[in-house]
Design a protein around this motif. Structure first.
Motif, PDB file in Angstrom:
ATOM      1  N   LEU A 151      31.059  47.122   3.411  1.00  0.00           N
ATOM      2  CA  LEU A 151      30.457  47.039   4.739  1.00  0.00           C
ATOM      3  C   LEU A 151      30.290  48.382   5.434  1.00  0.00           C
ATOM      4  CD1 LEU A 151      31.894  43.881   6.479  1.00  0.00           C
ATOM      5  CD2 LEU A 151      29.551  44.342   5.802  1.00  0.00           C
ATOM      6  N   PHE A 198      26.684  49.939   7.981  1.00  0.00           N
ATOM      7  CA  PHE A 198      26.615  50.033   9.434  1.00  0.00           C
ATOM      8  C   PHE A 198      25.846  51.261   9.911  1.00  0.00           C
ATOM      9  CE2 PHE A 198      30.771  47.550   9.499  1.00  0.00           C
ATOM     10  CZ  PHE A 198      30.120  46.352   9.667  1.00  0.00           C
ATOM     11  N   CYS A 249      26.079  42.444  12.512  1.00  0.00           N
ATOM     12  CA  CYS A 249      27.444  42.179  12.972  1.00  0.00           C
ATOM     13  C   CYS A 249      27.483  41.960  14.479  1.00  0.00           C
ATOM     14  CB  CYS A 249      28.367  43.314  12.576  1.00  0.00           C
ATOM     15  SG  CYS A 249      28.834  43.237  10.848  1.00  0.00           S
TER      16      CYS A 249
END
Length: 102
Positions: free
Chosen positions: A63, A67, A81
Motif C-alpha cells: 500500500l 499512496f 483510502c
C-alpha cells in the motif's frame, strides 16, 4: 531485474527489541525506504508475519507505494483510502452481491 534483485530483506532483531531491515544492493541503489526504524517504528512488515518470498513481501507492504509517488504527488490509492474511510460509505458486498451502507 537480475535475480539478486529479487532477494527480499534480511530482518535482524536488535537487542532493544526492534527489527532492522537490510535490503540488497539493488534495492539500496533505488532508495529503498525501510518500514522499521530502530527506536522509532516497530516491525511494520513482520506484524503480518515474516515474508517468505518477494510475492509475500509485496502482499504485506504494497500500500505505501500506492499512496504517493517519488515526487510525493498523491496517487489514486490515496483518494481511494480517503473515500473508503468517509463517515458513511456505500459499497458492494461481493459475497452476497448486495449494496451495503457502513
Amino acid at each position: 531485474m537480475p535475480l539478486e534483485g529479487w532477494q527480499i530483506l534480511i530482518f535482524e532483531k536488535l537487542s532493544n527489541g526492534y527489527t532492522e531491515e537490510a535490503a540488497n544492493p539493488i534495492w539500496q541503489y533505488h532508495k529503498y525506504i525501510p518500514y522499521s526504524k530502530p527506536d522509532k517504528v516497530h516491525d511494520q512488515i513482520k506484524f503480518y508475519g515474516t515474508p517468505k518470498d518477494l510475492d509475500d513481501f509485496c502482499l504485506k507492504t504494497g500500500l505505501r507505494g500506492q499512496f504517493y509517488d517519488q515526487q510525493l504527488d498523491q496517487m489514486a490509492g490515496f483518494y481511494g483510502c480517503c473515500s473508503a474511510a468517509e463517515p458513511i460509505h456505500v459499497q458492494l458486498n461481493l459475497a452476497a452481491y448486495s449494496i451495503e451502507v457502513v
